[in-house]
Motif scaffolding. Structure first.
Motif, PDB file in Angstrom:
ATOM      1  N   THR A 195     -39.573  48.945  32.001  1.00 31.03           N
ATOM      2  CA  THR A 195     -39.460  48.672  30.696  1.00 31.03           C
ATOM      3  C   THR A 195     -39.251  47.108  30.135  1.00 31.03           C
ATOM      4  O   THR A 195     -39.105  46.726  29.288  1.00 31.03           O
ATOM      5  N   LEU A 196     -39.415  46.290  31.471  1.00 28.88           N
ATOM      6  CA  LEU A 196     -39.041  44.758  31.119  1.00 28.88           C
ATOM      7  C   LEU A 196     -40.519  44.297  30.561  1.00 28.88           C
ATOM      8  O   LEU A 196     -41.667  44.491  30.996  1.00 28.88           O
ATOM      9  N   LEU A 224     -39.437  48.057  15.262  1.00 27.05           N
ATOM     10  CA  LEU A 224     -38.592  48.904  15.594  1.00 27.05           C
ATOM     11  C   LEU A 224     -37.147  48.265  16.165  1.00 27.05           C
ATOM     12  O   LEU A 224     -36.858  49.091  17.199  1.00 27.05           O
ATOM     13  N   THR A 225     -36.997  47.124  15.912  1.00 27.91           N
ATOM     14  CA  THR A 225     -35.702  46.423  16.313  1.00 27.91           C
ATOM     15  C   THR A 225     -34.761  46.206  15.095  1.00 27.91           C
ATOM     16  O   THR A 225     -34.990  45.287  14.472  1.00 27.91           O
ATOM     17  N   GLN A 226     -33.486  46.476  15.729  1.00 25.95           N
ATOM     18  CA  GLN A 226     -32.511  46.237  14.664  1.00 25.95           C
ATOM     19  C   GLN A 226     -31.314  45.162  15.063  1.00 25.95           C
ATOM     20  O   GLN A 226     -30.597  44.463  14.305  1.00 25.95           O
ATOM     21  N   LYS A 227     -31.388  45.202  16.430  1.00 25.40           N
ATOM     22  CA  LYS A 227     -30.090  44.444  17.038  1.00 25.40           C
ATOM     23  C   LYS A 227     -30.634  43.920  18.249  1.00 25.40           C
ATOM     24  O   LYS A 227     -31.341  44.523  19.060  1.00 25.40           O
ATOM     25  N   VAL A 228     -30.498  42.588  18.424  1.00 20.82           N
ATOM     26  CA  VAL A 228     -30.819  41.809  19.860  1.00 20.82           C
ATOM     27  C   VAL A 228     -29.475  41.701  20.425  1.00 20.82           C
ATOM     28  O   VAL A 228     -28.518  40.703  19.939  1.00 20.82           O
ATOM     29  N   THR A 234     -32.351  44.279  24.510  1.00 19.43           N
ATOM     30  CA  THR A 234     -31.340  43.431  25.397  1.00 19.43           C
ATOM     31  C   THR A 234     -32.335  42.387  26.029  1.00 19.43           C
ATOM     32  O   THR A 234     -33.126  42.755  26.941  1.00 19.43           O
ATOM     33  N   VAL A 235     -31.829  41.166  26.072  1.00 20.93           N
ATOM     34  CA  VAL A 235     -32.332  40.014  26.783  1.00 20.93           C
ATOM     35  C   VAL A 235     -31.876  39.912  28.009  1.00 20.93           C
ATOM     36  O   VAL A 235     -30.431  39.856  27.929  1.00 20.93           O
ATOM     37  N   THR A 236     -32.591  39.916  28.992  1.00 16.63           N
ATOM     38  CA  THR A 236     -32.063  39.934  30.420  1.00 16.63           C
ATOM     39  C   THR A 236     -32.274  38.518  30.956  1.00 16.63           C
ATOM     40  O   THR A 236     -31.289  37.962  31.866  1.00 16.63           O
ATOM     41  N   ASP A 237     -33.176  37.716  30.263  1.00 18.86           N
ATOM     42  CA  ASP A 237     -32.908  36.093  30.534  1.00 18.86           C
ATOM     43  C   ASP A 237     -33.743  35.409  29.668  1.00 18.86           C
ATOM     44  O   ASP A 237     -34.841  35.945  29.117  1.00 18.86           O
ATOM     45  N   THR A 243     -35.454  44.226  27.864  1.00 19.48           N
ATOM     46  CA  THR A 243     -35.943  45.597  27.544  1.00 19.48           C
ATOM     47  C   THR A 243     -35.470  46.283  26.193  1.00 19.48           C
ATOM     48  O   THR A 243     -34.606  45.602  25.562  1.00 19.48           O
ATOM     49  N   HIS A 244     -35.865  47.331  26.004  1.00 19.12           N
ATOM     50  CA  HIS A 244     -35.929  47.787  24.517  1.00 19.12           C
ATOM     51  C   HIS A 244     -35.219  49.250  24.674  1.00 19.12           C
ATOM     52  O   HIS A 244     -35.716  50.055  25.747  1.00 19.12           O
TER      53      HIS A 244
END
Length: 428
Positions: A230-231, A286-290, A262-265, A250-251
């Motif tokens: 999923t990366l 389809l993204t509400q929060k990072v 979710t930011v991994t780097d 990843t989402h």
């Protein structure tokens, strides 16, 4: 029971592969990770070999019940670099410190860390570094927290908008760059290059180990020990179409009504690149929060029209430093005011114990050992926190971690405090 302490060099072709694999399984067991098979263990060993790492361990004696290739305690280390704000300095990187619950409170960690620090000092490393899973353990070995990172949750719904980039000139000319989505496995050359450039100019950064390629390309997730399908990733290009930033994420999936990314780097070489990457992330469907880790002084809150869209949810320590050579360490960091102060250092392991005369003239510093009485006193772990300037002298004084004559404390503060907030973007 007399344990068998050994140091393994994964570059040694004569080593029994089962012993190396056993060490890997012992280390991953200590962090409650899934059991690794032979192929995964061999990958660990190859990555350690690429870093010129050494793998310390303690084994039950041969013939005793439970003896085998898995050690009851582990520690790994390799040579790296830390950016002190004045340049890159050699540092002994330490990781995978584990002790089996069946051998707790027998001094195994103390012995292995002590041996490791002694070897690092003999090899001429002025500093040792680690990241910790438990914050109450490593001060007694002389390590102090040196960098912090903020975890933020960013509301990227309709409320989110970047009001103006920091570089207004570029914004007015319309040359703020663009983002390109790429498969993470194809991004690695860019990720590696951008990070190396960022590392050379960022106070608090440490060099990345060879295993980061597997993490950045999704070949392995440290917690699951499995590939990450999923990366996703994107590269930011500057006005001349040259890479100057990247992000990996990843989402949570489209069925999740929250839509969490979710930011991994994420690394950016300019404010324009950083804001460009945030605008890109905010525009993903389809993204509400990072959620992401950022520097404690990150500027995003000041660049958006509604600062409440950026919420800090945690402030965590990351890099811990241990001073092994006081003159080499203090002369490698920047200084911001002239003065002289006698600093007494308490070090129960003996590497830095004593009083040190610190003299700064026109930004040049000289550090020498002296028999004179100290004007300020600090444990070596406190000195580790001061190296990168992540905490002020005043804060350490009012909390009792640095004691002494008030005038000398103020003088040391005028000499040492200043510069960029240190930030480390590397786990190890």
């Amino acid at each position: 029971m007399e344990l068998d302490f050994r140091v393994l060099d994964p570059r040694d072709a004569t080593l029994d592969p089962d012993v190396v694999r056993g060490w890997v399984r012992g280390a991953t067991r200590g962090f409650h990770l899934p059991l690794v098979d032979d192929d995964r263990a061999d990958l660990y060993a190859r990555r350690y070999a690429a870093d010129s790492a050494l793998m310390r361990g303690a084994w039950l004696p041969a013939g005793s019940f439970g003896a085998g290739p898995e050690p009851v305690a582990t520690l790994a280390s390799w040579p790296g670099e830390v950016n002190t704000g004045s340049g890159l300095v050699d540092v002994r990187m330490i990781t995978d410190v584990t002790v089996s619950p069946a051998q707790r409170r027998q001094g195994l960690a103390s012995r292995m860390i002590g041996d490791e620090l002694a070897d690092a000092a003999r090899a001429g490393f002025p500093l040792a570094a680690l990241t910790v899973t438990e914050g109450g353990i490593y001060r007694r070995f002389g390590f102090g927290p040196a960098t912090f990172r903020a975890r933020v949750e960013v509301d990227v719904s309709a409320r989110f908008s970047v009001e103006h980039p920091d570089d207004v000139g570029l914004a007015q000319e319309g040359r703020v760059g663009r983002c390109v989505i790429m498969p993470p496995v194809e991004m690695w050359p860019v990720v590696d290059d951008v990070f190396r450039r960022w590392h050379t100019v960022t106070r608090g950064s440490v060099s990345r180990h060879a295993g980061y390629q597997d993490i950045a390309t999704g070949a392995i997730d440290w917690e699951t020990q499995k590939p990450v399908d999923t990366l996703r990733g994107a590269v930011h290009l500057d006005a001349d179409d040259r890479p100057d930033g990247f992000v990996l994420w990843t989402h949570s999936g489209w069925e999740n009504p929250v839509g969490v990314l979710t930011v991994t780097d994420m690394v950016a070489l300019s404010s324009s690149a950083s804001l460009g990457l945030w605008e890109f992330l905010a525009g993903i469907d389809l993204t509400q929060k990072v959620t992401s880790y950022v520097s404690p002084d990150d500027r995003l809150r000041w660049a958006v029209s509604d600062p409440r869209t950026v919420k800090q949810t945690a402030l965590d320590d990351l890099l811990w430093l241990r001073v092994l050579d006081v003159p080499a360490t203090l002369t490698s960091r920047p200084w911001y005011g002239d003065g002289e102060v006698l600093v007494g250092v308490r070090d129960r392991l003996g590497f830095t114990d004593g009083t040190w005369r610190v003299v700064v003239r026109d930004s040049d510093v000289e550090v020498t050992r002296t028999d004179a009485a100290a004007q300020v006193q600090a444990d070596v772990s406190t000195l580790g926190s001061l190296v990168l300037g992540g905490v002020s002298v005043e804060t350490l004084a009012v909390t009792g971690r640095l004691r002494g004559d008030a005038t000398a404390v103020r003088r040391l503060a005028s000499m040492a405090d200043g510069g960029d907030v240190p930030y480390c973007a590397t786990d190890f």
